[in-house]
Every structure is written in structure tokens, then in C-alpha cells.
Write a protein that holds these residues in place. Structure first.
Motif, PDB file in Angstrom:
ATOM      1  N   GLN A 186      18.894 -35.574  18.439  1.00 35.92           N
ATOM      2  CA  GLN A 186      17.629 -36.265  18.190  1.00 35.92           C
ATOM      3  C   GLN A 186      16.638 -35.911  19.288  1.00 35.92           C
ATOM      4  O   GLN A 186      16.820 -36.302  20.438  1.00 35.92           O
ATOM      5  N   VAL A 187      15.585 -35.180  18.910  1.00 36.93           N
ATOM      6  CA  VAL A 187      14.622 -34.763  19.924  1.00 36.93           C
ATOM      7  C   VAL A 187      13.206 -35.054  19.443  1.00 36.93           C
ATOM      8  O   VAL A 187      12.986 -35.281  18.266  1.00 36.93           O
ATOM      9  N   ALA A 188      12.263 -35.026  20.375  1.00 36.56           N
ATOM     10  CA  ALA A 188      10.849 -35.011  20.016  1.00 36.56           C
ATOM     11  C   ALA A 188      10.349 -33.608  20.338  1.00 36.56           C
ATOM     12  O   ALA A 188      10.574 -33.109  21.432  1.00 36.56           O
ATOM     13  N   GLU A 189       9.714 -32.962  19.388  1.00 33.36           N
ATOM     14  CA  GLU A 189       9.205 -31.612  19.629  1.00 33.36           C
ATOM     15  C   GLU A 189       7.752 -31.673  20.053  1.00 33.36           C
ATOM     16  O   GLU A 189       7.026 -32.589  19.675  1.00 33.36           O
ATOM     17  N   TRP A 190       7.337 -30.708  20.844  1.00 29.85           N
ATOM     18  CA  TRP A 190       5.942 -30.638  21.253  1.00 29.85           C
ATOM     19  C   TRP A 190       5.614 -29.194  21.575  1.00 29.85           C
ATOM     20  O   TRP A 190       6.500 -28.395  21.874  1.00 29.85           O
ATOM     21  N   PRO A 191       4.328 -28.831  21.474  1.00 28.99           N
ATOM     22  CA  PRO A 191       3.954 -27.440  21.684  1.00 28.99           C
ATOM     23  C   PRO A 191       3.853 -27.115  23.165  1.00 28.99           C
ATOM     24  O   PRO A 191       3.255 -27.856  23.922  1.00 28.99           O
ATOM     25  N   SER A 192       4.470 -26.028  23.590  1.00 29.71           N
ATOM     26  CA  SER A 192       4.392 -25.633  24.987  1.00 29.71           C
ATOM     27  C   SER A 192       3.895 -24.202  25.085  1.00 29.71           C
ATOM     28  O   SER A 192       3.737 -23.516  24.081  1.00 29.71           O
ATOM     29  N   TYR A 222       5.551 -21.836  25.900  1.00 25.52           N
ATOM     30  CA  TYR A 222       6.619 -20.952  25.417  1.00 25.52           C
ATOM     31  C   TYR A 222       6.979 -21.217  23.961  1.00 25.52           C
ATOM     32  O   TYR A 222       8.078 -20.918  23.530  1.00 25.52           O
ATOM     33  N   THR A 247       7.395 -24.004  20.629  1.00 27.27           N
ATOM     34  CA  THR A 247       7.815 -25.392  20.489  1.00 27.27           C
ATOM     35  C   THR A 247       8.900 -25.740  21.509  1.00 27.27           C
ATOM     36  O   THR A 247       9.867 -25.016  21.662  1.00 27.27           O
ATOM     37  N   THR A 290      12.133 -32.599  23.677  1.00 30.66           N
ATOM     38  CA  THR A 290      12.588 -33.586  24.659  1.00 30.66           C
ATOM     39  C   THR A 290      13.668 -34.441  24.011  1.00 30.66           C
ATOM     40  O   THR A 290      13.463 -34.948  22.909  1.00 30.66           O
ATOM     41  N   GLN A 318      15.937 -37.425  22.898  1.00 29.53           N
ATOM     42  CA  GLN A 318      15.699 -38.854  22.733  1.00 29.53           C
ATOM     43  C   GLN A 318      16.976 -39.657  22.967  1.00 29.53           C
ATOM     44  O   GLN A 318      16.943 -40.870  23.077  1.00 29.53           O
ATOM     45  N   LYS A 332      17.088 -40.513  27.035  1.00 30.19           N
ATOM     46  CA  LYS A 332      15.855 -40.645  27.810  1.00 30.19           C
ATOM     47  C   LYS A 332      15.846 -41.922  28.641  1.00 30.19           C
ATOM     48  O   LYS A 332      15.056 -42.049  29.568  1.00 30.19           O
ATOM     49  N   SER A 363      14.026 -38.410  31.137  1.00 27.01           N
ATOM     50  CA  SER A 363      13.976 -37.482  30.007  1.00 27.01           C
ATOM     51  C   SER A 363      14.360 -36.064  30.413  1.00 27.01           C
ATOM     52  O   SER A 363      14.221 -35.660  31.560  1.00 27.01           O
ATOM     53  N   THR A 371      13.985 -31.937  28.919  1.00 28.46           N
ATOM     54  CA  THR A 371      13.339 -31.099  27.926  1.00 28.46           C
ATOM     55  C   THR A 371      14.001 -29.726  27.876  1.00 28.46           C
ATOM     56  O   THR A 371      14.765 -29.360  28.766  1.00 28.46           O
ATOM     57  N   LEU A 408      12.641 -27.069  28.434  1.00 32.15           N
ATOM     58  CA  LEU A 408      12.123 -26.202  29.492  1.00 32.15           C
ATOM     59  C   LEU A 408      12.843 -26.483  30.812  1.00 32.15           C
ATOM     60  O   LEU A 408      12.582 -25.839  31.814  1.00 32.15           O
TER      61      LEU A 408
END
Ligand SMILES: [Zn+2]
Ligand SMILES: [Zn+2]
Ligand SMILES: [Zn+2]
Lengths: 241, 612
Positions: B173-179, B181, B183, B186, B188, B191, B195, B197, B199
């Protein structure tokens, strides 16, 4: 870079927030909203004013903060506003976004952010993020100001324009005193090579402002390149008194 | 954190966040700039390790690595604009000193603090402050430990075929976000302890003999002999650990802060012989509510500690851990006890005996020889894959596991019946009286949807319930359980109206006054207390009576019914009392709960542990 990914993100985040949506992001109490009423009053202080020169939160009866009245404030911004007082749980929340890999948390606040921006600043032709130096961007993997700017852009339908570069990897502003902060930033920013500046009014977006020096430095470059009015928008600012 | 690809003269590849340290330890190498997150690098260069046995020409290999990386970045949707370029390691200029890497004192302090730990990237700053290092110096120290094979860099969250997986907690279970590099994600699942990630990295430090003197060889480059050092360690480890005493004879049990009952002595002996005779690696201690299951582990614990082994006492809930801590301290004064919980300040010390909430277990990697897991079926552990994963990782590969509970879940019962785990019963309470068997009384209470106190007060079944509650409350303080918060709020009003002369109060988990109200009740200041499952476990009140309303509710499984009934008759002064389930019919859960309690009593009687 965040622009094209936002619609997808919204979906993903909607799923994640499903579970926690009843709890306040700042205090964790059940609230049915992203931020509960108590925290809103404590940190967003909507009834107080913001110093139009530097963004600091000031008393109801004041027009400017003490620093700006005595001429020590930043020059060149047409207005600045900050959503909340950079303290306690709100400061911690901003740190979660910046340092703890949770930029997606901003999405839960989209409505709050856009409502405050629209209420406080005149409509712009473009939203511009304060840039991060490539070294720091490489380490962190994202620039929170870009996430914030692209979010405002998308929710309000205003073009997102990432046109500034940070050319000097400065010492973090938070470690310096007032005078040093101003000097620290000299020549730190520039317009991206080949960028076209065609707007009269822009919002310049950053996560936190303390003296307004960073915003002013960026605004000077935009003014030099023909932008008439630059307004600053931040998540957090200091409070007078 | 960013890692560089290092290409050694023999064509070998490694990843380094601090090439200046590799420069100290390795011969010549080339490294690739710019750096990238470790997760991305490892994934992009996977095809390479398959073919790396083919001795490609150096130039070809260099080009191929760049090609693979660029292809990977494109696929991930990265917006990184820099070009990749190989640089010679010897040109790598490091202006700051690396002296700290040779400090024996520092390395020993770090070893002591980090023994068996997994340190998340976000925590590096606290560790460097603690060791009085700059963050970059701390990073160099960690990387040196990786080079010396005493630790390992782990990508914190990895991309898999269908999504992501966290390497600390195993959650997908993660939260995706644009980086920058492409997507990023992080986790869940974990956390709550900080947290992680995609990266970022974890530094996994292997368990070593604690606080033993180690030779450190970093006075000059030519003297580095990591192999020799590893050997020294292995010998030390042998010296430090001795055999666990095998005899299950308990000897004097008077050293413990409580007197052992015959049932406890029996179970404690069984527990020791289970492990010393090699009967297995996992055992379930199934105890009656209030039988003193924690204490029976003390003799086993003592043997492991004496033999130099690391022991963890874990429980899912903070209140249980904070209750355990002083009891362990009292009983094992000779050992430094480490407490880890979300509510306690961070603890840097290494120690043989640790007491922690199950979430904190995620901070360890193969660190313990014995884990005793108390109240294993209590929320938030029950059915939580993340914590089960963490527990498994924190236990050494050949470590032993004891589960303690009054109400075992399906999973552990299945393990017992398949022979994967052993079973030890502790059926009798201290005072030698049988457990009160719950009664089912059939009253059809008004439907719970949107129920208001005013409706209940008009209900035709209220007089019957009032009589029952009055009868119970005459015998002692009455604890009334209700399945939901809104029902608790309404029924408080009802009981207050019906028993206007008595102090009636109640609470639920998010009640801001919970702490005070509960402690008032525990000290006898209310006659009737209405509550959700928050008081289901862990409390003892002299003379308590229990009434469970809407006992047919789906939230009430066998386990919670047994626990609620288990609040009755816990003190020697008042070993009896009544537990009543109110429902229109007896459900399967109620029947099973009764069976479990009756079975404990039968076992206790057979074992000769009952005095009445
Ligand atoms: Zn709140
Ligand atoms: Zn001002
Ligand atoms: Zn995790």
C-alpha cells in the motif's frame, strides 16, 4: 514536470485518503474534514491580516508588519499572502511534505489552498514556482514549490510556468539572520534560457516565507523581464507579536 | 539519497553513496555521474548482472550501463536532464578529512547503538547528531560498514511487476507522487514510525556481539584487512554466547515479584522444556483471562539472558507495553532494559532485553534470539500483515517465538493443529477459582440504527433490562459494553435517566476525557460504566460485573466476547461474578466463547489447579 501527472495522482490519493478522511491532518482528531475547525483557527488564523509586503501574519488593526513599516522589508512584490502560521502542527505538516516524502498530502488541501489564494490575491496570468537548485532537487527528487504551483494551476485553470532557475546552491535561508539572508540570495536566480515572459500579473509560489527575501529576489528577475505585477503565495509565514 | 555506479578494474559493479570511502578501501575504479536513487539503479541494471560473467570489453560495458540507465529513466517518465559520464576514481577529490572513519571509539559506539537495527534515511540526521558527526560523515561511516560487510544498503520501497513493495514492512500500500525520476511512492504501511519513499534507502546493520572490543584497521590504507576482522568477530561471538541451561527445574521461584501458582509453575516448566528439548521454534501459550501468562515466561527469559541471548518482549498496544516495562525491570534488575514505543523518547542504547510495541519491531533486522509476543490477537496486530512481516524479520533465522494470548486467532490455531507451533495451556487463575461462564439472556433491544435515548426510554423491553442491570449493579461495579460510539453515547443517557441516584458515566476511544473517566471508574467512582471495546482487555476491577448489550453484533467475535467476560472474577476477594450477553438469540460466537471458557475450567480441574 508535475503537471501531467496530477490527474493520475488525484485518483491514487483519493484511494488513500478514503481511510483517513475523517481525521484532521494536523491533530489527528476525527473531524470529517482534512483540517478540523480547531486547527484552522489555531494555524490559519483567517480573521487576521497578512503584511502585503512580506506575507507575515499581523494584527487586525495593522496595515503592515513592523519590519516593513520601518523599511526593512523586501522590495518589489505587489502583495504576499500565506495560508497559515508556520508553527506547531502546521510547520510539522509542511515538513512532512518537504522532508518526509509526502508531497501528495497537499492534494488533500487543494480546496483550502485555492480558496485562500483567490480570496487574497488578484487573478494572475500564470503561476510560477520558486525553483530549487539542481543538486538539492536531485537529492530530494521533487520541489515542493512546484507541486504547490502545479496544484493551484490545475485547480484554477491558470497556466503553470516553470521559468526560473536557481543557479547558486545557497545555504538554507533558515540558518541565516536577516541581513545575511538578503546577501545570500544575490544572483542566486535567473530566467531560464529561452523562456518567454508574456504575462502582466503572476503568482510566485513557495512553501514558506520568513523575510520575503527569496520571493523578492525572484520577483526582481520577473520585473526585469517585463512582468508588471508579482504576488507571492506561500503555505506558511511568521506571525508578528 | 543518490548512489553512483562504481565499475571496478575486474569489471565488477557496485553502488555507492560516498565514493570517497570506496577510494580508501578499493583499488582503482570508475564511477558514473550523476547519481540516482538506489531503487532505480538496481532495477535498471538488473539485466547486466545476468550477463556480467561474460567478459565484455570495458568500453562496451560502460556504454551499456549508460544505455540501460537512460532507457530505464525514459520508461519511468523521468524528467532528469543531465548527461551521464564516467569519471576515474583517482580523480575523485575529497577535501574534507575522513579521519572519523578510523576512530575506534566512534565505531564501537556506533556498533553498540546500531546492533541489529534498520535505520531509515530520514533518521540519519538524528544518528549523526547523537554521534556528533555531520550528516555526510555519518553517511561515510555507514558506507564503510557496508564495504566491510557489516551492513547493507536496502532500497526502501521497490517497484514490482504490479505496483510497489516496502522492504521495511512488506506492505504494497503506497501513495504515488511525481518526482524528478518519474513516479515515486511512499509506503503507507509503516508511516506511523516515519515515512519511507522509493527514493530512499534503509541501512541494515547486522547483529554483532554487543559491546565486545573490536580491532579496527583504519590507520592507513594499506593495512585494511576486512577479512581478518570478520574472523575476529566470529570468534568473539562464540565466546560471548553460552549454552542455554537445559534443565526445566525452576528451582526457587521466589525471586520473581509474584508467587507462582501450581498452574503457572507447570506452564513455565513446559515452556522451558519445549525449547531446550528442541520440540520446535514456535509455541502458543493459551491462557485463561487473568491467569498471569506474562510471568510464566520469566524463567525462560532468565535462561536466555544468562546465555547472552537477545530477547524482545513485544505487544501490539502502547498501554500493554507501558504496563510490562516496570514489571520486567523489577524482575530483571541485572539487565539493562530498553523500552521502545511511540510514546517513549527514542532509545539509542543497545541492550539484551527490549520491550516494544509491535510497530517498533520494524526497526530491527534479525536482532533477537527469542521474541515473546504478548496479547497477540489484540488490535492493531490482529490480521495486520505489516506487523507479522516485521516480527518475522526481527527474529534471527534460528530464533524462538512465544505467543501469549487468552484468545488465539484462527491463524495461530491452524499452526498449532498442523504441528507448526506447539501449545501450552495455562487454564487457571491465581485464586484457584473457575472462570465465570457467561450467560445469555434473550432480550430484544431496539434496533441500533439511528437510535436515540428518547426512543430507548419508551421501549417496552426497557423494564426487563433495568431489572437485570440493577441486579448486577447491586453485586458490584457494572461495566456495560456496546458495539459503537453512538450507541455508547445514547445508552449513557438511558442509564443516567433510569438509575438517577447512581453515578453513571462512560467513554469511547476518541473521548477527550477518556483517561480521567476510566481512571475514575477503576478507582471505584462510578457505579455503572458504559463503554466500547476500549475496556475489553487489560483491566481488573474488584467485584466487577459485565453486561454486553447487542452481543449478536458482528463486531463481537469469539475473542472479544471471551475478553469481555474475562473481566469478571479476577480478584481473590471476589473470584465470582456474572457476565451476561444480551441478544435476541445466542449466536455461534457466543456459544464458542462459552465453550472456550468451559474448556479452560475443565482443564484446570483436571490439572488439579482449582481449589473449589
Ligand atoms: Zn485538527
Ligand atoms: Zn511585512
Ligand atoms: Zn513500509
Amino acid at each position: 514536470m508535475f503537471d501531467n501527472l496530477l490527474p493520475r495522482l488525484k485518483q491514487v490519493t483519493a484511494q488513500i485518503w478514503y481511510k483517513d478522511e475523517e481525521c484532521c491532518l494536523l491533530c489527528g482528531q476525527k473531524s470529517g474534514k482534512a483540517i478540523c475547525r480547531v486547527c484552522k483557527e489555531k494555524y490559519f488564523l483567517p480573521e487576521l491580516r497578512r503584511c502585503p509586503t512580506c506575507g507575515k501574519i499581523i494584527g487586525k488593526s495593522k496595515t503592515h508588519c513592523q519590519d516593513c513599516l520601518s523599511g526593512k522589508g523586501p522590495q518589489g512584490l505587489q502583495g504576499v499572502t500565506a495560508l497559515g502560521h508556520y508553527e506547531g502542527a502546521w510547520k510539522e505538516f509542511i515538513h512532512r511534505i518537504k522532508f518526509k516524502g509526502q508531497p501528495y498530502l497537499l492534494l488533500a488541501l487543494a480546496a483550502e489552498l485555492t480558496a485562500w489564494a483567490v480570496k487574497s490575491l488578484p487573478p494572475p496570468d500564470a503561476v510560477i514556482p520558486v525553483p530549487m537548485h539542481p543538486n538539492r532537487l536531485a537529492q530530494r527528487g521533487f520541489n515542493q514549490a512546484e507541486v504547490l504551483a502545479s496544484l493551484l494551476s490545475r485547480y484554477l485553470g491558470i497556466p503553470y510556468c516553470n521559468v526560473l532557475d536557481r543557479v547558486v546552491d545557497t545555504v538554507p535561508q533558515s540558518t541565516l539572520g536577516r541581513q545575511a539572508r538578503l546577501e545570500n540570495l544575490q544572483g542566486a536566480f535567473s530566467l531560464q534560457p529561452g523562456a518567454k515572459v508574456t504575462w502582466q500579473t503572476v503568482w510566485l509560489v513557495d512553501d514558506v516565507t520568513t523575510t520575503g527575501a527569496t520571493l523578492a529576489e525572484c520577483a526582481a528577475i520577473l520585473h526585469r523581464n517585463g512582468v508588471e505585477k508579482v504576488y507571492g503565495f506561500c503555505l506558511g509565514a511568521g506571525k508578528e507579536g | 539519497m543518490l548512489y553512483y555506479v562504481l565499475l571496478k578494474a575486474q569489471g565488477e559493479i557496485s553502488f555507492s553513496p560516498a565514493p570517497e570511502v570506496d577510494k580508501l578501501w578499493l583499488g582503482s575504479f570508475k564511477y558514473l555521474r550523476p547519481g540516482l536513487p538506489l531503487e532505480a539503479l538496481k532495477r535498471y541494471l538488473q539485466p547486466l548482472s545476468l550477463s556480467s560473467c561474460l567478459s565484455e570489453k570495458e568500453n562496451d560495458k560502460e556504454r551499456k550501463i549508460i544505455r540501460l540507465i537512460q532507457r530505464g529513466l525514459d520508461k519511468d517518465g523521468s524528467v532528469l536532464k543531465e548527461d551521464f559520464e564516467w569519471h576515474a576514481g583517482k580523480q575523485f577529490i575529497w577535501t574534507e578529512g575522513l579521519k572519523h572513519l578510523g576512530s575506534e571509539e566512534l565505531l564501537q559506539e556506533f556498533s553498540r547503538m546500531a546492533d541489529g537495527r534498520q535505520i531509515a534515511e530520514g533518521e540519519f540526521i538524528f544518528w549523526s547528531q547523537k554521534l556528533k558527526l555531520k550528516e555526510s560523515e555519518f553517511l561515510q561511516l555507514l558506507h564503510q560498514e557496508v564495504i566491510r560487510k557489516r551492513g547493507e544498503w536496502i532500497e526502501a520501497v521497490v517497484r514490482e511487476k504490479n505496483g510497489w513493495r516496502c522492504r521495511r514492512c512488506g506492505s504494497s500500500q503506497v501513495a504515488e507522487w511525481p518526482s524528478l525520476y518519474g513516479t515515486a511512492a511512499t509506503c503507507q504501511g509503516c508511516k506511523s514510525i516515519g515515512s519511507l519513499t522509493s527514493l530512499q534507502v534503509l541501512f541494515r546493520f547486522y547483529t554483532s556481539p554487543a559491546s565486545s572490543p573490536r580491532k579496527v584497521y583504519l590507520s592507513g590504507r594499506s593495512e585494511l584487512k576486512p577479512q581478518a576482522e570478520l574472523k575476529v568477530q566470529a570468534e568473539l561471538k562464540k565466546e560471548k554466547e553460552s549454552k542455554i541451561q537445559e534443565s526445566s527445574d525452576l528451582g526457587e521461584t521466589s525471586q520473581w515479584s509474584v508467587d507462582f501458582t501450581p498452574a503457572q509453575k507447570e506452564a513455565a516448566k513446559e515452556l522451558i522444556s519445549f525449547f531446550t528439548t528442541g520440540s520446535g521454534k514456535e509455541v502458543l501459550v493459551w491462557a485463561a483471562c487473568g491467569a498471569g501468562k506474562t510471568e510464566i515466561c520469566f524463567p525462560l527469559l532468565q535462561r536466555y539472558l544468562e546465555a547472552g541471548r537477545n530477547v524482545l518482549f513485544a505487544a501490539p498496544r502502547q498501554d500493554v507495553v507501558h504496563d510490562l516495562h516496570p514489571r520486567l525491570q523489577k524482575n530483571f534488575p541485572a539487565y539493562r532494559l530498553r523500552l521502545l514505543s511511540g510514546a517513549a523518547p527514542p532509545n539509542w542504547e543497545n541492550s539484551q532485553l527490549t520491550v516494544a510495541t509491535t510497530h517498533q519491531v520494524l526497526r530491527f533486522w534479525q536482532a533477537f534470539d527469542l521474541i515473546i509476543f504478548d496479547e497477540m490477537d489484540a488490535y492493531p496486530y490482529r490480521g495486520n500483515q505489516v506487523l507479522a512481516y516485521g516480527l518475522e524479520k526481527a527474529l534471527k533465522k534460528d530464533g524462538d517465538l512465544v505467543y501469549l494470548t487468552a484468545t488465539p486467532g484462527e491463524e495461530i490455531l491452524a499452526k498449532v493443529s498442523s504441528g507448526q507451533a506447539g501449545l501450552i495451556r495455562l487454564p487457571a487463575r491465581h485464586h484457584g477459582n473457575p472462570l465465570p461462564v457467561p450467560e445469555v439472556i434473550k432480550i430484544r433491544l431496539p434496533a441500533w440504527d439511528n437510535l436515540k435515548a428518547s426512543q430507548i426510554l419508551k421501549d417496552k423491553y426497557l423494564p426487563a433490562l433495568k431489572d437485570l442491570a440493577g441486579e448486577l449493579a447491586d453485586k458490584g461495579p457494572l461495566l456495560v459494553f456496546l458495539p459503537t460510539v453512538s450507541l455508547v453515547k445514547e445508552w449513557i443517557k438511558v442509564f443516567q435517566a433510569v438509575f438517577a441516584d447512581w453515578p453513571v458515566t462512560g467513554s469511547w476511544s476518541f473521548d477527550p476525557e477518556r483517561r480521567k473517566k476510566v481512571s475514575d471508574f477503576l478507582t471505584g467512582q462510578s457505579r455503572i460504566f458504559v463503554s466500547t471495546s476500549i475496556l475489553e482487555r487489560g483491566i481488573t476491577v474488584n467485584g466487577l460485573q459485565v453486561l454486553v448489550l447487542y452481543a449478536q453484533h458482528e463486531l463481537y467475535d469469539v475473542r472479544s466476547l471471551v475478553q469481555m467476560a474475562g473481566r469478571v472474577g479476577r480478584t481473590a476477594e471476589n473470584p465470582g461474578g456474572r457476565a451476561v450477553f444480551v441478544a435476541p438469540q445466542e449466536t455461534k460466537a457466543m456459544a464458542t466463547a462459552r465453550d472456550w471458557i468451559v474448556e479452560q475450567n475443565t482443564l484446570a480441574r483436571k490439572g488439579g489447579f482449582l481449589c473449589v
